[in-house]
Design a protein around this motif. Structure first.
Motif, mmCIF file in Angstrom:
data_model
loop_
_atom_site.group_PDB
_atom_site.id
_atom_site.type_symbol
_atom_site.label_atom_id
_atom_site.label_comp_id
_atom_site.label_asym_id
_atom_site.label_seq_id
_atom_site.Cartn_x
_atom_site.Cartn_y
_atom_site.Cartn_z
ATOM 1 N N TYR A 1 0.833 -1.201 0.000
ATOM 2 C CA TYR A 1 0.000 0.000 0.000
ATOM 3 C C TYR A 1 0.865 1.248 0.000
ATOM 4 O O TYR A 1 1.871 1.336 0.707
ATOM 5 C CB TYR A 1 -0.882 0.048 1.254
ATOM 6 C CG TYR A 1 -2.035 -0.912 1.222
ATOM 7 C CD1 TYR A 1 -3.301 -0.492 0.825
ATOM 8 C CD2 TYR A 1 -1.870 -2.242 1.584
ATOM 9 C CE1 TYR A 1 -4.368 -1.367 0.793
ATOM 10 C CE2 TYR A 1 -2.932 -3.130 1.555
ATOM 11 C CZ TYR A 1 -4.176 -2.689 1.162
ATOM 12 O OH TYR A 1 -5.224 -3.564 1.131
ATOM 13 N N ILE A 2 0.418 2.217 -0.789
ATOM 14 C CA ILE A 2 0.922 3.586 -0.725
ATOM 15 C C ILE A 2 -0.326 4.433 -0.550
ATOM 16 O O ILE A 2 -1.205 4.424 -1.411
ATOM 17 C CB ILE A 2 1.678 3.991 -2.006
ATOM 18 C CG1 ILE A 2 2.874 3.068 -2.246
ATOM 19 C CG2 ILE A 2 2.125 5.453 -1.903
ATOM 20 C CD1 ILE A 2 3.568 3.297 -3.570
ATOM 21 N N ASP A 3 -0.401 5.106 0.592
ATOM 22 C CA ASP A 3 -1.619 5.800 0.960
ATOM 23 C C ASP A 3 -2.728 4.741 0.962
ATOM 24 O O ASP A 3 -2.563 3.708 1.594
ATOM 25 C CB ASP A 3 -1.875 6.969 0.003
ATOM 26 C CG ASP A 3 -2.828 8.022 0.581
ATOM 27 O OD1 ASP A 3 -2.967 8.086 1.821
ATOM 28 O OD2 ASP A 3 -3.418 8.768 -0.202
ATOM 29 N N ASP B 1 11.036 7.099 -1.518
ATOM 30 C CA ASP B 1 9.706 7.194 -0.930
ATOM 31 C C ASP B 1 8.692 7.284 -2.061
ATOM 32 O O ASP B 1 8.507 8.348 -2.660
ATOM 33 C CB ASP B 1 9.621 8.415 -0.012
ATOM 34 C CG ASP B 1 8.364 8.419 0.836
ATOM 35 O OD1 ASP B 1 7.398 7.710 0.486
ATOM 36 O OD2 ASP B 1 8.348 9.146 1.845
ATOM 37 N N PHE B 2 8.062 6.167 -2.398
ATOM 38 C CA PHE B 2 7.081 6.137 -3.472
ATOM 39 C C PHE B 2 5.892 7.028 -3.162
ATOM 40 O O PHE B 2 5.211 7.489 -4.067
ATOM 41 C CB PHE B 2 6.611 4.700 -3.722
ATOM 42 C CG PHE B 2 7.471 3.923 -4.680
ATOM 43 C CD1 PHE B 2 8.778 4.275 -4.945
ATOM 44 C CD2 PHE B 2 6.953 2.821 -5.333
ATOM 45 C CE1 PHE B 2 9.565 3.557 -5.821
ATOM 46 C CE2 PHE B 2 7.721 2.087 -6.226
ATOM 47 C CZ PHE B 2 9.022 2.464 -6.477
ATOM 48 N N ARG B 3 5.625 7.286 -1.883
ATOM 49 C CA ARG B 3 4.513 8.170 -1.530
ATOM 50 C C ARG B 3 4.741 9.553 -2.121
ATOM 51 O O ARG B 3 3.815 10.193 -2.609
ATOM 52 C CB ARG B 3 4.365 8.255 -0.011
ATOM 53 C CG ARG B 3 4.120 6.889 0.637
ATOM 54 C CD ARG B 3 4.186 6.926 2.129
ATOM 55 N NE ARG B 3 5.413 7.578 2.593
ATOM 56 C CZ ARG B 3 5.628 7.959 3.846
ATOM 57 N NH1 ARG B 3 4.708 7.766 4.764
ATOM 58 N NH2 ARG B 3 6.750 8.529 4.188
ATOM 59 N N ILE B 4 5.991 10.012 -2.101
ATOM 60 C CA ILE B 4 6.328 11.325 -2.660
ATOM 61 C C ILE B 4 6.510 11.224 -4.170
ATOM 62 O O ILE B 4 6.005 12.066 -4.922
ATOM 63 C CB ILE B 4 7.589 11.897 -1.979
ATOM 64 C CG1 ILE B 4 7.296 12.156 -0.494
ATOM 65 C CG2 ILE B 4 8.041 13.183 -2.680
ATOM 66 C CD1 ILE B 4 8.509 12.510 0.320
ATOM 67 N N GLN C 1 7.260 0.357 5.903
ATOM 68 C CA GLN C 1 8.125 -0.773 5.568
ATOM 69 C C GLN C 1 9.020 -0.391 4.394
ATOM 70 O O GLN C 1 8.649 0.448 3.569
ATOM 71 C CB GLN C 1 7.305 -2.014 5.168
ATOM 72 C CG GLN C 1 6.738 -2.792 6.332
ATOM 73 C CD GLN C 1 5.503 -2.152 6.903
ATOM 74 O OE1 GLN C 1 4.647 -1.692 6.168
ATOM 75 N NE2 GLN C 1 5.402 -2.110 8.211
ATOM 76 N N VAL C 2 10.182 -1.020 4.358
ATOM 77 C CA VAL C 2 11.116 -0.843 3.254
ATOM 78 C C VAL C 2 11.150 -2.164 2.493
ATOM 79 O O VAL C 2 11.388 -3.220 3.077
ATOM 80 C CB VAL C 2 12.530 -0.469 3.752
ATOM 81 C CG1 VAL C 2 13.496 -0.360 2.591
ATOM 82 C CG2 VAL C 2 12.487 0.834 4.544
ATOM 83 N N ILE C 3 10.900 -2.071 1.194
ATOM 84 C CA ILE C 3 10.924 -3.234 0.322
ATOM 85 C C ILE C 3 12.177 -3.112 -0.534
ATOM 86 O O ILE C 3 12.343 -2.122 -1.256
ATOM 87 C CB ILE C 3 9.669 -3.272 -0.578
ATOM 88 C CG1 ILE C 3 8.402 -3.231 0.265
ATOM 89 C CG2 ILE C 3 9.701 -4.501 -1.491
ATOM 90 C CD1 ILE C 3 7.140 -2.890 -0.531
ATOM 91 N N ILE D 1 9.828 2.755 0.018
ATOM 92 C CA ILE D 1 9.055 2.912 1.238
ATOM 93 C C ILE D 1 7.586 2.721 0.893
ATOM 94 O O ILE D 1 7.076 3.316 -0.056
ATOM 95 C CB ILE D 1 9.291 4.293 1.860
ATOM 96 C CG1 ILE D 1 10.746 4.389 2.331
ATOM 97 C CG2 ILE D 1 8.323 4.555 3.009
ATOM 98 C CD1 ILE D 1 11.170 5.744 2.791
ATOM 99 N N SER D 2 6.940 1.880 1.664
ATOM 100 C CA SER D 2 5.495 1.690 1.501
ATOM 101 C C SER D 2 4.843 1.887 2.867
ATOM 102 O O SER D 2 5.485 1.702 3.901
ATOM 103 C CB SER D 2 5.183 0.306 0.947
ATOM 104 O OG SER D 2 5.450 -0.690 1.903
#
Length: 171
Positions: free
Chosen positions: A14-16, A61-64, A78-80, A97-98
């Motif tokens: 999940y991201i957000d 950071d995939f969220r950003i 979590q870090v993948i 980062i997720s």
């Protein structure tokens, strides 16, 4: 669609509130967020580097990167660790980062009506396919395309900073 696409296993996270997946062949390990070493003047989504079993791994950071969240705490994430093959070179490891990890499963690819997927404009090419599990849509990411984008973005940022320094020094 060929049968091999249906048979491939995917690692979901999940991201957000969005669910994303990558082919499981890219995933090397997953762990809870730990302290990372920041990189000064780095692009906002490049959070820093981390020592993972003796290798220095860039943490993204995939969220950003995908435009979901501004700067937020990394605690509880979590870090993948993904390993992405490179042409004529050794594979590159990156950490993403997720918000939380989900499961490994087989996913059925579906035909998507939209090509923007709700992520930042110009980054829909990160998505190679769309799947559905129950009522949820899952965006399947292409780690090779994402790594190419990051490498190009970093090079472009470094060149811009170099030009800015040259202009300030009058050269």
């Amino acid at each position: 669609m060929n049968d091999s696409a249906m048979a491939e296993s995917y690692f979901s996270f999940y991201i957000d509130e969005g669910i994303f997946s990558v082919p499981v062949k890219y995933v090397k390990e997953v762990f809870d967020y730990e302290t990372i070493t920041p990189i000064p003047n780095a692009l906002p989504y490049l959070k820093g580097v981390m020592n993972v079993r003796g290798s220095v791994v860039s943490i993204i950071d995939f969220r950003i990167l995908f435009g979901f969240k501004k700067e937020t705490s990394l605690e509880g994430t979590q870090v993948i660790i993904l390993e992405v093959a490179q042409k004529n070179d050794k594979p590159v490891q990156i950490g993403i980062i997720s918000d939380r990890v989900d499961i490994v499963s087989h996913l059925k690819i579906i035909q998507a009506e939209s090509k923007d997927y709700g992520i930042l404009e110009g980054q829909s090419h990160f998505v190679s396919a769309v799947a559905r599990r129950g009522k949820n849509f899952i965006l399947i990411l292409n780690p090779e395309i994402i790594l190419q984008f990051i490498e190009t973005d970093v090079d472009r940022d470094a060149a811009g900073k170099e030009r800015m320094l040259q202009n300030k020094s009058g050269k």
